[in-house]
Design an enzyme around this catalytic site. Structure first.
Site, PDB file in Angstrom:
ATOM      1  N   GLY A  13      -3.028  21.299  -3.547  1.00  0.00           N
ATOM      2  CA  GLY A  13      -2.466  20.142  -4.269  1.00  0.00           C
ATOM      3  C   GLY A  13      -0.991  20.308  -4.554  1.00  0.00           C
ATOM      4  NE  ARG A  16       0.374  13.287  -6.897  1.00  0.00           N
ATOM      5  CZ  ARG A  16      -0.414  12.257  -6.629  1.00  0.00           C
ATOM      6  NH1 ARG A  16      -0.011  11.339  -5.776  1.00  0.00           N
ATOM      7  NH2 ARG A  16      -1.577  12.125  -7.221  1.00  0.00           N
ATOM      8  CE1 TYR A 161      -8.847  16.478 -14.840  1.00  0.00           C
ATOM      9  CE2 TYR A 161      -8.725  16.791 -17.211  1.00  0.00           C
ATOM     10  CZ  TYR A 161      -8.182  16.963 -15.946  1.00  0.00           C
ATOM     11  OH  TYR A 161      -6.982  17.628 -15.789  1.00  0.00           O
TER      12      TYR A 161
HETATM   13  N1  LIG Z   1      -0.717  16.504 -15.731  1.00  0.00           N
HETATM   14  C1  LIG Z   1      -1.372  17.007 -16.757  1.00  0.00           C
HETATM   15  O1  LIG Z   1      -1.128  16.638 -17.916  1.00  0.00           O
HETATM   16  C2  LIG Z   1      -2.416  18.065 -16.546  1.00  0.00           C
HETATM   17  C3  LIG Z   1      -2.959  18.673 -17.705  1.00  0.00           C
HETATM   18  C4  LIG Z   1      -3.916  19.656 -17.569  1.00  0.00           C
HETATM   19  C5  LIG Z   1      -4.330  20.026 -16.303  1.00  0.00           C
HETATM   20  N2  LIG Z   1      -3.820  19.438 -15.194  1.00  0.00           N
HETATM   21  C6  LIG Z   1      -4.316  19.880 -13.893  1.00  0.00           C
HETATM   22  O2  LIG Z   1      -3.226  20.315 -13.093  1.00  0.00           O
HETATM   23  C7  LIG Z   1      -3.547  20.101 -11.723  1.00  0.00           C
HETATM   24  C8  LIG Z   1      -2.427  19.324 -11.053  1.00  0.00           C
HETATM   25  O3  LIG Z   1      -2.296  18.079 -11.704  1.00  0.00           O
HETATM   26  P1  LIG Z   1      -1.012  17.117 -11.570  1.00  0.00           P
HETATM   27  O4  LIG Z   1      -0.790  16.543 -12.902  1.00  0.00           O
HETATM   28  O5  LIG Z   1       0.071  17.813 -10.862  1.00  0.00           O
HETATM   29  O6  LIG Z   1      -1.668  15.965 -10.671  1.00  0.00           O
HETATM   30  P2  LIG Z   1      -1.059  15.098  -9.441  1.00  0.00           P
HETATM   31  O7  LIG Z   1      -1.990  13.964  -9.299  1.00  0.00           O
HETATM   32  O8  LIG Z   1       0.382  14.842  -9.675  1.00  0.00           O
HETATM   33  O9  LIG Z   1      -1.194  16.110  -8.207  1.00  0.00           O
HETATM   34  C9  LIG Z   1      -2.453  16.522  -7.713  1.00  0.00           C
HETATM   35  C10 LIG Z   1      -2.288  16.931  -6.263  1.00  0.00           C
HETATM   36  O10 LIG Z   1      -3.588  17.303  -5.778  1.00  0.00           O
HETATM   37  C11 LIG Z   1      -3.791  16.678  -4.514  1.00  0.00           C
HETATM   38  N3  LIG Z   1      -5.227  16.491  -4.264  1.00  0.00           N
HETATM   39  C12 LIG Z   1      -6.040  15.587  -4.873  1.00  0.00           C
HETATM   40  N4  LIG Z   1      -7.265  15.650  -4.344  1.00  0.00           N
HETATM   41  C13 LIG Z   1      -7.240  16.605  -3.385  1.00  0.00           C
HETATM   42  C14 LIG Z   1      -8.193  17.098  -2.479  1.00  0.00           C
HETATM   43  N5  LIG Z   1      -9.445  16.627  -2.462  1.00  0.00           N
HETATM   44  N6  LIG Z   1      -7.836  18.074  -1.618  1.00  0.00           N
HETATM   45  C15 LIG Z   1      -6.553  18.548  -1.608  1.00  0.00           C
HETATM   46  N7  LIG Z   1      -5.604  18.116  -2.455  1.00  0.00           N
HETATM   47  C16 LIG Z   1      -5.938  17.139  -3.329  1.00  0.00           C
HETATM   48  C17 LIG Z   1      -3.034  15.364  -4.613  1.00  0.00           C
HETATM   49  O11 LIG Z   1      -2.775  14.806  -3.327  1.00  0.00           O
HETATM   50  C18 LIG Z   1      -1.780  15.785  -5.371  1.00  0.00           C
HETATM   51  O12 LIG Z   1      -0.771  16.233  -4.510  1.00  0.00           O
HETATM   52  C19 LIG Z   1      -4.898  19.378 -11.700  1.00  0.00           C
HETATM   53  O13 LIG Z   1      -5.932  20.326 -11.477  1.00  0.00           O
HETATM   54  C20 LIG Z   1      -4.999  18.799 -13.090  1.00  0.00           C
HETATM   55  O14 LIG Z   1      -6.335  18.606 -13.497  1.00  0.00           O
HETATM   56  C21 LIG Z   1      -2.872  18.460 -15.291  1.00  0.00           C
END
Ligand SMILES: NC(=O)c1ccc[n+]([C@@H]2O[C@H](COP(=O)([O-])OP(=O)(O)OC[C@H]3O[C@@H](n4cnc5c(N)ncnc54)[C@H](O)[C@@H]3O)[C@@H](O)[C@H]2O)c1
Length: 257
Positions: A13, A16, A161
């Site tokens: 992932g 981005r 989630y």
């Molecule tokens: N943004 C927040 O506030 C936050 C808080 C806690 C945890 N997280 C966790 O951090 C991680 C990244 O989140 P983010 O905010 O950068 O999200 P985002 O949506 O900006 O990025 C997620 C990335 O994962 C990729 N992805 C999605 N499904 C996929 C799949 N099946 N196979 C391969 N790649 C896949 C997407 O294309 C994207 O590039 C996630 O696990 C999320 O749960 C985020």
């Protein structure tokens, strides 16, 4: 195969958001980077190269066993080593629904991407790390899972989630216990509220809550805050710790009176 001897980090992932920041930060720390994402990652690949490291971007789905094998095979072919895995790819439910009404379809989607994919990717990567141990007994190897404060904070409008993040927390402990004898560290990074595309839709809500003091450190987290913690794990700065949770949340997890 490249002759350069940089460690190789696989970040899922990483096209981005938090994953992209982690990929670039690890490259700045001298690691070559493999990206595994369902979307193209040209911009991040360029940033990795600008940092002087090699980048390999594979488009694939972490829930698909064949895609997982394809990524590992591509890394084997191009780099011949894998030192760090960051399980970052994750999704929120497409629609926030009350736990009394939420669909099985959304449950399956979220659990497959956030839990099943990383659980089995870790299995395959760990098996290769164990094989690498024989010829590289002293090199640091580790696995980092990006969970969430939702591993313990109950949000009844996105139960699937929360379940997926609580479960990846246990997956961290399971693999930490199993891989310790091979000198492979396993860590969980628990981000709080981080400014990415994932949280863009709820920006106004969190702007208000943060201003009112939801987090002791009153600002949004940045992807770079999470990347700094991942880099500390990847560089091997926590070698006598495993199964550890690192909160990157502005103090959200603290109970205050
Ligand atoms: N943004 C927040 O506030 C936050 C808080 C806690 C945890 N997280 C966790 O951090 C991680 C990244 O989140 P983010 O905010 O950068 O999200 P985002 O949506 O900006 O990025 C997620 C990335 O994962 C990729 N992805 C999605 N499904 C996929 C799949 N099946 N196979 C391969 N790649 C896949 C997407 O294309 C994207 O590039 C996630 O696990 C999320 O749960 C985020």
């Amino acid at each position: 195969m490249t002759t350069k001897k940089s460690p190789l980090a696989l970040v899922t992932g990483a096209a981005r958001g938090i994953g992209a920041a982690i990929a670039v930060q690890l490259a700045r720390n001298g690691m070559d980077i493999a990206i595994f994402d369902i979307i193209e990652a040209d911009e991040v690949s360029e940033s990795i190269q600008t940092a002087g490291q090699n980048a390999l971007a594979v488009v694939g789905d972490v829930t698909d066993g064949e895609d997982r094998t394809r990524v590992i095979d591509a890394i084997q072919k191009q780099f011949g080593r894998l030192d760090v895995l960051v399980n970052n790819a994750g999704v929120a439910p497409n629609v926030r629904s009350d736990i009394l009404e939420a669909s099985e379809q959304s449950y399956d989607r979220v659990m497959n991407i956030n839990l099943k994919g990383p659980y089995f990717l870790t299995q395959a990567v760990a098996a290769w790390m164990i094989r690498q141990r024989e010829r590289r007994p002293d090199d640091w190897m580790c696995i980092v899972n990006i969970s969430s404060c939702s591993a313990y904070a109950a949000s009844p409008s996105r139960g699937e989630y929360c379940l997926s993040k609580a479960a990846i927390s246990m997956a961290t402990k399971l693999y930490a216990a199993r891989l310790a004898e091979y000198g492979i560290g396993v860590y969980e990074i628990r981000p709080g509220i981080i400014a990415t595309d994932m949280t863009a839709a709820v920006k106004d809500k969190y702007d208000k809550l943060i201003a009112e003091g939801l987090t002791p450190i009153r600002r949004w987290g940045l992807p770079e805050d999470v990347a700094a913690a991942a880099a500390a794990c990847a560089r091997g700065e926590l070698k006598f710790s495993t199964g550890e949770v690192i909160n990157v949340d502005g103090g959200f997890h603290l109970r205050t009176l």
